[in-house]
Design a protein around this motif. Structure first.
Motif, PDB file in Angstrom:
ATOM      1  N   GLN A  72       0.842  -1.212   0.000  1.00 37.81           N
ATOM      2  CA  GLN A  72       0.000   0.000   0.000  1.00 37.81           C
ATOM      3  C   GLN A  72       0.870   1.252   0.000  1.00 37.81           C
ATOM      4  O   GLN A  72       0.637   2.179  -0.768  1.00 37.81           O
ATOM      5  CB  GLN A  72      -0.850   0.042   1.281  1.00 37.81           C
ATOM      6  N   LYS A  90      -1.143   0.450 -11.268  1.00 38.04           N
ATOM      7  CA  LYS A  90      -1.837   0.685  -9.996  1.00 38.04           C
ATOM      8  C   LYS A  90      -2.916  -0.369  -9.729  1.00 38.04           C
ATOM      9  O   LYS A  90      -3.070  -0.843  -8.601  1.00 38.04           O
ATOM     10  CB  LYS A  90      -2.500   2.079 -10.020  1.00 38.04           C
ATOM     11  N   GLU A  91      -3.660  -0.719 -10.779  1.00 36.86           N
ATOM     12  CA  GLU A  91      -4.817  -1.588 -10.568  1.00 36.86           C
ATOM     13  C   GLU A  91      -4.389  -3.003 -10.179  1.00 36.86           C
ATOM     14  O   GLU A  91      -4.945  -3.592  -9.248  1.00 36.86           O
ATOM     15  CB  GLU A  91      -5.685  -1.639 -11.828  1.00 36.86           C
ATOM     16  N   ARG A 120      -3.039  -3.000  -6.704  1.00 39.79           N
ATOM     17  CA  ARG A 120      -4.066  -2.937  -5.661  1.00 39.79           C
ATOM     18  C   ARG A 120      -4.667  -4.334  -5.435  1.00 39.79           C
ATOM     19  O   ARG A 120      -4.856  -4.749  -4.291  1.00 39.79           O
ATOM     20  CB  ARG A 120      -5.146  -1.924  -6.044  1.00 39.79           C
ATOM     21  N   ALA A 121      -4.959  -5.037  -6.527  1.00 41.99           N
ATOM     22  CA  ALA A 121      -5.491  -6.405  -6.385  1.00 41.99           C
ATOM     23  C   ALA A 121      -4.505  -7.260  -5.590  1.00 41.99           C
ATOM     24  O   ALA A 121      -4.891  -8.034  -4.704  1.00 41.99           O
ATOM     25  CB  ALA A 121      -5.737  -7.014  -7.764  1.00 41.99           C
ATOM     26  N   TYR A 128      -4.486  -6.249  -1.831  1.00 44.53           N
ATOM     27  CA  TYR A 128      -5.696  -6.709  -1.139  1.00 44.53           C
ATOM     28  C   TYR A 128      -5.644  -8.224  -0.900  1.00 44.53           C
ATOM     29  O   TYR A 128      -6.083  -8.721   0.135  1.00 44.53           O
ATOM     30  CB  TYR A 128      -6.938  -6.348  -1.962  1.00 44.53           C
ATOM     31  N   GLY A 155      -9.199 -10.163  -3.382  1.00 47.71           N
ATOM     32  CA  GLY A 155      -8.250  -9.217  -3.981  1.00 47.71           C
ATOM     33  C   GLY A 155      -8.755  -8.721  -5.327  1.00 47.71           C
ATOM     34  O   GLY A 155      -8.792  -7.514  -5.601  1.00 47.71           O
ATOM     35  N   SER A 209     -10.862  -4.905  -5.406  1.00 46.50           N
ATOM     36  CA  SER A 209     -10.146  -3.891  -6.199  1.00 46.50           C
ATOM     37  C   SER A 209     -10.933  -3.540  -7.459  1.00 46.50           C
ATOM     38  O   SER A 209     -11.004  -2.380  -7.854  1.00 46.50           O
ATOM     39  CB  SER A 209      -8.731  -4.369  -6.539  1.00 46.50           C
ATOM     40  N   SER A 210     -11.559  -4.543  -8.085  1.00 47.53           N
ATOM     41  CA  SER A 210     -12.353  -4.261  -9.291  1.00 47.53           C
ATOM     42  C   SER A 210     -13.599  -3.450  -8.960  1.00 47.53           C
ATOM     43  O   SER A 210     -14.028  -2.600  -9.749  1.00 47.53           O
ATOM     44  CB  SER A 210     -12.772  -5.569  -9.979  1.00 47.53           C
ATOM     45  N   GLU A 232     -13.905  -1.173  -6.630  1.00 51.51           N
ATOM     46  CA  GLU A 232     -13.493   0.233  -6.480  1.00 51.51           C
ATOM     47  C   GLU A 232     -13.208   0.860  -7.835  1.00 51.51           C
ATOM     48  O   GLU A 232     -13.569   1.995  -8.108  1.00 51.51           O
ATOM     49  CB  GLU A 232     -12.228   0.310  -5.614  1.00 51.51           C
ATOM     50  N   ARG A 233     -12.569   0.075  -8.691  1.00 52.37           N
ATOM     51  CA  ARG A 233     -12.138   0.598  -9.976  1.00 52.37           C
ATOM     52  C   ARG A 233     -13.305   0.861 -10.926  1.00 52.37           C
ATOM     53  O   ARG A 233     -13.361   1.874 -11.600  1.00 52.37           O
ATOM     54  CB  ARG A 233     -11.201  -0.444 -10.589  1.00 52.37           C
TER      55      ARG A 233
END
Lengths: 228, 304
Positions: free
Chosen positions: B77, B89-90, B93-94, B97, B125, B129-130, B132-133
């Motif tokens: 993070q 970034k994506e 993030r996955a 998580y 994860g 993350s998906s 949020e995206r």
């Protein structure tokens, strides 16, 4: 099918770290507690296979004891179960065995108490928190605890299975799966019946009233846990 | 259930004009006699537990029960905040998580087995993350869990999902396949594309052994969950782009069974081979259990 539904894949909700060694172990312990029917004063726990190698790292000992205390797989008290059980007066012994077992994650539990017969239960944790009970008191049986399960210990005599199932049928209880084993002709037998819904008490009493019935246990882990 | 193979799953969906998630929900309700609403709610509760586990592990460093691992999700993070991650970034993030949920699992925290606890980070994860995206609502993700469950149901009944039976390919590998297929569907892919994603993903983890250091679900399990989340994103992208698994996914599942059955016991969760038996792995095991095997006091409380 070894895995019957979506919640045996997504689920259970559980305290980590291992679905086989922690959640499955807790469910085997809880199945044994339900079969025994009360708080056991003394329990011998014998681990086989992969269980024997790694049980303490995964907290399988804590999980099995949590099950013996009738805790569910996501009960946060799993972490402290052994000290809780000992405070409550449960005497525990942990052993490992090198004897080969049918499944790598197998455990045998021997539950004892004053003034009653010992129950021994062998179970395997087959992945994702799912279990298979493979023996009870030297009867070879196979069931999963994914359904309310009725265990009827009886004498082997013609028609007894029909008598039992007739009572269930008359009460509208549907049987999903059944397993019967006997120690010898006309000897002791065990019938395990998995039902779609919990068996009403009145029907259990009627079965108890049949000739040649020794004992009935109702083991149901579906009460406060989703199937699987 | 109406399906036993992925192909039958696709055929049933096509026939009914529904998604895999919808088909699974209907079939589940039919099988159990529990209403679709109640079944959906149960899955929604599970999704809440997953989100909570993601949050717990990234907000503060959590140390595992053994003290061997923890804090990697927080490290990722903070790295993402201050640097441009190589994987973007994506994907990072996955990954973060997934690490987070797996770390919470190692503390004896609460998680949902997806399909197992050893692989519990991958689906949360990818999903959280998906969400949020792409700004999806919870219900969309809950249906995605039914899709993932349908895929896992086929894998579990035709092969295995436990490391003790089939190695890490059965746990982390299955979770990646489930996440990849579900994400493909969540992003608008057809059931057919989704099962290609499953096959593509599974092929990448065939043969992966289960060799946890000290027998604990920590090393290498936690980082494999991180990698797994990224792989699932890649497999979904390939499938959505039209890449196909030339070997049908059902046949790939058959290979997983073949490979896992042939895998020696030392590579199936016994801690008797692989990373667990490296000089460092052995030293860690000795520190944990003492020189004569298991020196740990029974009932010792975890350090959390």
């Amino acid at each position: 099918m070894r895995f019957k539904d979506v919640f045996s894949i997504i689920g259970p909700s559980m305290i980590g770290p291992s679905s086989s060694h922690t959640a499955g172990a807790a469910r085997i312990g809880r199945a044994a507690r339900k079969i025994y029917g009360e708080f056991p004063e003394q329990v011998e726990i014998i681990f086989y296979g992969s269980f024997a190698e790694t049980y303490s790292g995964h907290g399988s000992d804590l999980a099995i004891v949590a099950g013996l205390l009738d805790y569910n797989t996501d009960d946060i008290r799993i972490r402290d179960s052994v000290s809780i059980a000992e405070t409550m007066g449960m005497s525990l012994s942990f052993q490992t065995s090198k004897k080969p077992s049918a499944h790598p994650n197998t455990v045998m539990l021997k539950l004892k108490g004053k003034g009653r017969q010992e129950d021994s239960v062998i179970g395997a944790s087959i992945g994702g928190g799912n279990i298979e009970i493979s023996a009870i008191n030297d009867f070879d049986v196979k069931f999963t605890m994914n359904y309310p399960t009725l265990l009827v210990f009886h004498n082997d005599r013609p028609g007894i299975v029909a008598d039992i199932t007739a009572i269930l049928g008359s009460g509208g209880v549907n049987i999903g799966c059944m397993d019967v084993d006997r120690k010898g002709r006309n000897g002791d037998a065990l019938t395990v019946i998995e039902t779609d819904e919990a068996v009403p008490l009145a029907l259990i009493e009627r079965i108890r009233g049949l000739q040649d019935i020794h004992r009935i246990c109702e083991a149901d882990l579906t009460d406060n846990e989703v199937k699987g | 259930m109406r399906f036993k193979t992925l192909q039958q799953l696709v055929d049933s969906c096509t026939q009914d004009g529904v998604t895999m998630g919808q088909l699974m929900l209907t079939e589940q309700a039919k099988e159990t006699g529990i209403s679709e609403e109640q079944t959906f709610q149960q899955m929604a509760d599970y999704y809440s537990i997953m989100k909570e586990a993601v949050r717990r592990g990234i907000e503060e460093p959590v140390a595992s029960r053994s003290g061997l691992t923890g804090g990697d999700a927080v490290r990722m993070q903070s790295y993402m905040k201050n640097h441009e991650p190589s994987s973007g970034k994506e994907a990072s993030r996955a990954l973060a998580y997934a690490l987070s949920v797996s770390e919470v699992n190692a503390t004896m925290g609460r998680i949902v087995a997806t399909p197992t606890a050893g692989s519990c980070g991958i689906i949360p994860g990818v999903f959280v993350s998906s969400q949020e995206r792409f700004h999806w609502d919870d219900d969309h993700l809950v249906m995605g869990l039914f899709s993932a469950g349908a895929i896992g149901y086929v894998i579990a009944n035709n092969s295995f999902i436990s490391g003790a039976e089939g190695g890490c390919q059965a746990e982390v590998g299955s979770a990646i396949g489930m996440a990849a297929g579900a994400l493909t569907e969540l992003r608008g892919g057809t059931p057919e594309q989704a099962i290609h994603a499953v096959g593509l993903a599974l092929k990448n983890s065939l043969g992966l052994i289960c060799d946890p250091v000290g027998g604990l679900v920590e090393i290498p399990c936690i980082v494999r969950n991180g990698f797994g989340a990224v792989t699932a994103l890649a497999a979904a992208d390939m499938a959505l782009a039209g890449v196909r698994s030339v070997i049908p996914s059902d046949e790939v599942i058959g290979v997983m069974l073949e490979v896992g059955t042939a895998m020696p016991s030392k590579h199936r969760e016994t801690a008797k081979g692989g990373l667990a038996q490296t000089p460092t792995g052995r030293r860690i095991m000795q520190d944990l259990y003492g020189p004569n095997g298991r020196g740990k006091k029974k009932g010792e409380s975890p350090q959390t």
